[in-house]
Design a protein around this motif. Sequence first.
Motif, PDB file in Angstrom:
ATOM      1  N   SER A 293       0.791  -1.181  -0.146  1.00  0.00           N
ATOM      2  CA  SER A 293       0.099   0.008   0.028  1.00  0.00           C
ATOM      3  C   SER A 293       0.771   1.326  -0.069  1.00  0.00           C
ATOM      4  O   SER A 293       0.573   2.175  -0.811  1.00  0.00           O
ATOM      5  CB  SER A 293      -0.932  -0.064   1.273  1.00  0.00           C
ATOM      6  OG  SER A 293      -1.892  -1.028   1.324  1.00  0.00           O
ATOM      7  N   LEU A 294       1.813   1.100   0.751  1.00  0.00           N
ATOM      8  CA  LEU A 294       2.643   2.474   0.931  1.00  0.00           C
ATOM      9  C   LEU A 294       3.581   2.747  -0.266  1.00  0.00           C
ATOM     10  O   LEU A 294       3.738   3.914  -1.026  1.00  0.00           O
ATOM     11  CB  LEU A 294       3.788   2.177   1.986  1.00  0.00           C
ATOM     12  CG  LEU A 294       3.207   2.379   3.481  1.00  0.00           C
ATOM     13  CD1 LEU A 294       4.230   2.115   4.492  1.00  0.00           C
ATOM     14  CD2 LEU A 294       2.485   3.736   3.570  1.00  0.00           C
ATOM     15  N   ARG A 295       3.850   1.779  -0.890  1.00  0.00           N
ATOM     16  CA  ARG A 295       4.804   1.913  -2.288  1.00  0.00           C
ATOM     17  C   ARG A 295       3.768   2.238  -3.462  1.00  0.00           C
ATOM     18  O   ARG A 295       4.250   3.080  -4.087  1.00  0.00           O
ATOM     19  CB  ARG A 295       5.361   0.469  -2.748  1.00  0.00           C
ATOM     20  CG  ARG A 295       6.594   0.116  -1.560  1.00  0.00           C
ATOM     21  CD  ARG A 295       7.458  -0.922  -2.200  1.00  0.00           C
ATOM     22  NE  ARG A 295       8.477  -1.258  -1.416  1.00  0.00           N
ATOM     23  CZ  ARG A 295       8.524  -1.973  -0.377  1.00  0.00           C
ATOM     24  NH1 ARG A 295       7.564  -3.209  -0.265  1.00  0.00           N
ATOM     25  NH2 ARG A 295       9.636  -2.390   0.315  1.00  0.00           N
ATOM     26  N   ALA A 296       2.475   1.785  -3.386  1.00  0.00           N
ATOM     27  CA  ALA A 296       1.597   2.205  -4.364  1.00  0.00           C
ATOM     28  C   ALA A 296       1.392   3.600  -4.219  1.00  0.00           C
ATOM     29  O   ALA A 296       1.230   4.385  -5.120  1.00  0.00           O
ATOM     30  CB  ALA A 296       0.160   1.483  -4.416  1.00  0.00           C
ATOM     31  N   LEU A 297       1.364   4.049  -2.898  1.00  0.00           N
ATOM     32  CA  LEU A 297       0.966   5.513  -2.497  1.00  0.00           C
ATOM     33  C   LEU A 297       2.060   6.234  -3.140  1.00  0.00           C
ATOM     34  O   LEU A 297       2.013   7.353  -3.455  1.00  0.00           O
ATOM     35  CB  LEU A 297       0.608   5.832  -0.941  1.00  0.00           C
ATOM     36  CG  LEU A 297       0.489   6.938  -0.509  1.00  0.00           C
ATOM     37  CD1 LEU A 297      -0.797   7.676  -1.214  1.00  0.00           C
ATOM     38  CD2 LEU A 297       0.310   7.171   0.900  1.00  0.00           C
ATOM     39  N   GLN A 298       3.351   5.934  -2.826  1.00  0.00           N
ATOM     40  CA  GLN A 298       4.606   6.648  -3.315  1.00  0.00           C
ATOM     41  C   GLN A 298       4.458   6.656  -4.739  1.00  0.00           C
ATOM     42  O   GLN A 298       4.853   7.837  -5.533  1.00  0.00           O
ATOM     43  CB  GLN A 298       5.797   6.138  -2.664  1.00  0.00           C
ATOM     44  CG  GLN A 298       6.047   6.303  -1.275  1.00  0.00           C
ATOM     45  CD  GLN A 298       7.492   5.877  -1.002  1.00  0.00           C
ATOM     46  OE1 GLN A 298       7.672   4.425  -0.999  1.00  0.00           O
ATOM     47  NE2 GLN A 298       8.397   6.710  -0.695  1.00  0.00           N
ATOM     48  N   ASP A 299       4.074   5.889  -5.292  1.00  0.00           N
ATOM     49  CA  ASP A 299       4.130   5.724  -6.951  1.00  0.00           C
ATOM     50  C   ASP A 299       3.275   6.746  -7.604  1.00  0.00           C
ATOM     51  O   ASP A 299       3.261   7.530  -8.533  1.00  0.00           O
ATOM     52  CB  ASP A 299       3.931   4.353  -7.418  1.00  0.00           C
ATOM     53  CG  ASP A 299       5.040   3.373  -7.355  1.00  0.00           C
ATOM     54  OD1 ASP A 299       6.191   3.872  -6.805  1.00  0.00           O
ATOM     55  OD2 ASP A 299       4.791   2.103  -7.409  1.00  0.00           O
ATOM     56  N   ALA A 300       1.927   6.821  -6.999  1.00  0.00           N
ATOM     57  CA  ALA A 300       0.976   7.612  -7.302  1.00  0.00           C
ATOM     58  C   ALA A 300       1.395   8.966  -7.145  1.00  0.00           C
ATOM     59  O   ALA A 300       1.050   9.752  -7.939  1.00  0.00           O
ATOM     60  CB  ALA A 300      -0.434   7.181  -6.626  1.00  0.00           C
ATOM     61  N   LEU A 301       1.855   9.414  -5.960  1.00  0.00           N
ATOM     62  CA  LEU A 301       2.112  10.803  -5.928  1.00  0.00           C
ATOM     63  C   LEU A 301       3.347  11.200  -6.784  1.00  0.00           C
ATOM     64  O   LEU A 301       3.607  12.399  -7.081  1.00  0.00           O
ATOM     65  CB  LEU A 301       2.982  11.070  -4.145  1.00  0.00           C
ATOM     66  CG  LEU A 301       1.682  10.978  -3.390  1.00  0.00           C
ATOM     67  CD1 LEU A 301       2.258  10.700  -1.918  1.00  0.00           C
ATOM     68  CD2 LEU A 301       0.856  12.121  -3.626  1.00  0.00           C
ATOM     69  N   ALA A 302       4.296  10.248  -7.091  1.00  0.00           N
ATOM     70  CA  ALA A 302       5.426  10.510  -8.098  1.00  0.00           C
ATOM     71  C   ALA A 302       4.959  10.900  -9.285  1.00  0.00           C
ATOM     72  O   ALA A 302       5.693  11.578 -10.060  1.00  0.00           O
ATOM     73  CB  ALA A 302       6.456   9.090  -8.020  1.00  0.00           C
ATOM     74  N   LYS A 303       3.897  10.462  -9.704  1.00  0.00           N
ATOM     75  CA  LYS A 303       3.290  10.795 -10.996  1.00  0.00           C
ATOM     76  C   LYS A 303       2.560  11.880 -11.216  1.00  0.00           C
ATOM     77  O   LYS A 303       1.956  12.394 -12.524  1.00  0.00           O
ATOM     78  CB  LYS A 303       2.357   9.606 -11.396  1.00  0.00           C
ATOM     79  CG  LYS A 303       3.066   8.319 -11.757  1.00  0.00           C
ATOM     80  CD  LYS A 303       2.030   7.099 -11.980  1.00  0.00           C
ATOM     81  CE  LYS A 303       2.810   5.847 -12.190  1.00  0.00           C
ATOM     82  NZ  LYS A 303       1.959   4.631 -12.556  1.00  0.00           N
TER      83      LYS A 303
END
Length: 312
Positions: A293-303
């Motif tokens: 969940s945390l990695r998916a959140l980081q990826d989404a914010l990075a985009k």
Amino acid sequence: MVSRQGRIGRAPWSVASLRTRATAGCWIAIITISVSATPACDVNGALERLSEARRLAADLLVQFTKAADAANRAVMADTDEASVAFAREAEEAKQAVQRDTDALGPMLQGLGFPDETRLLQQFVNRFAEYRGLDRRILDLAVENTNLKAQRLSFGPAQEAADSFRDSLEAIAHSVPTKDKWHVDALVETAVATVREIQILQAPHIADADEAMMTRMEKRMATSEAAARSALETLATLVPPTSRPRLAAAAAVLDQFMGLNAQIIALSRRNTNVRSLALSLDQKRTITAACEDSLRALQDALAKRGFTGTRKK
């Protein structure tokens, strides 16, 4: 003459008209500047909030990893002090995770990021499950009942067993020659049965199977009965001068069996074995889910780009 007056009469009207147009132009310019300046301020503020959201999301993963690692060290620690220290470290890291979560939630909502808000809520739900399980594991780990049982077995119980052997061997040297073979056999039986109990302590401490532990305890009881029977027979063979030593040996046997009872009670609680089993099974699964969940959140914010939309 009329033509001149007409030309002169039109002059004031032309000046007023120019003033009106100039004033209107100024207001239009001011309004234009104000409108164009506002989005620039909003973009800068949004970029600052986006940057802070990314920082919090990154720190969330760092603190969560610290919490998981500290909890694992608490389970594997070989002293009460180390277990308590690592458990405290894990709790502090979990509190940091909670602070980051509390700060990040409103920020994502204010930025109008529904996908990121959903991912954060997904982590919050999983983290709640993680905290409940982790609390159970740490409570078990800091008890260290298996380690305490092991220390008793290798320490005081070992000393009591050795003392029992030494007492009986001293008695064997004091009996008449005609009874010596019988006394020696009884001494060997008594010592061997106590050693059998010692041998069973280690697998009892390590085993998590209740039925297996029960079977080992029955074997211990059989060995104890054999040792006491040997002492009773010895009492009929040793000279009166050796009976105080025999009584001392019986007292040491009582001490050893008392320690053995403590070892069994601690082993039955199985806190180290249970905490390790939970860490390797259930906790590993929920830990991986939280990290996803945390990695998916980081990826989404990075985009996210300058306008808050996703980069292609």
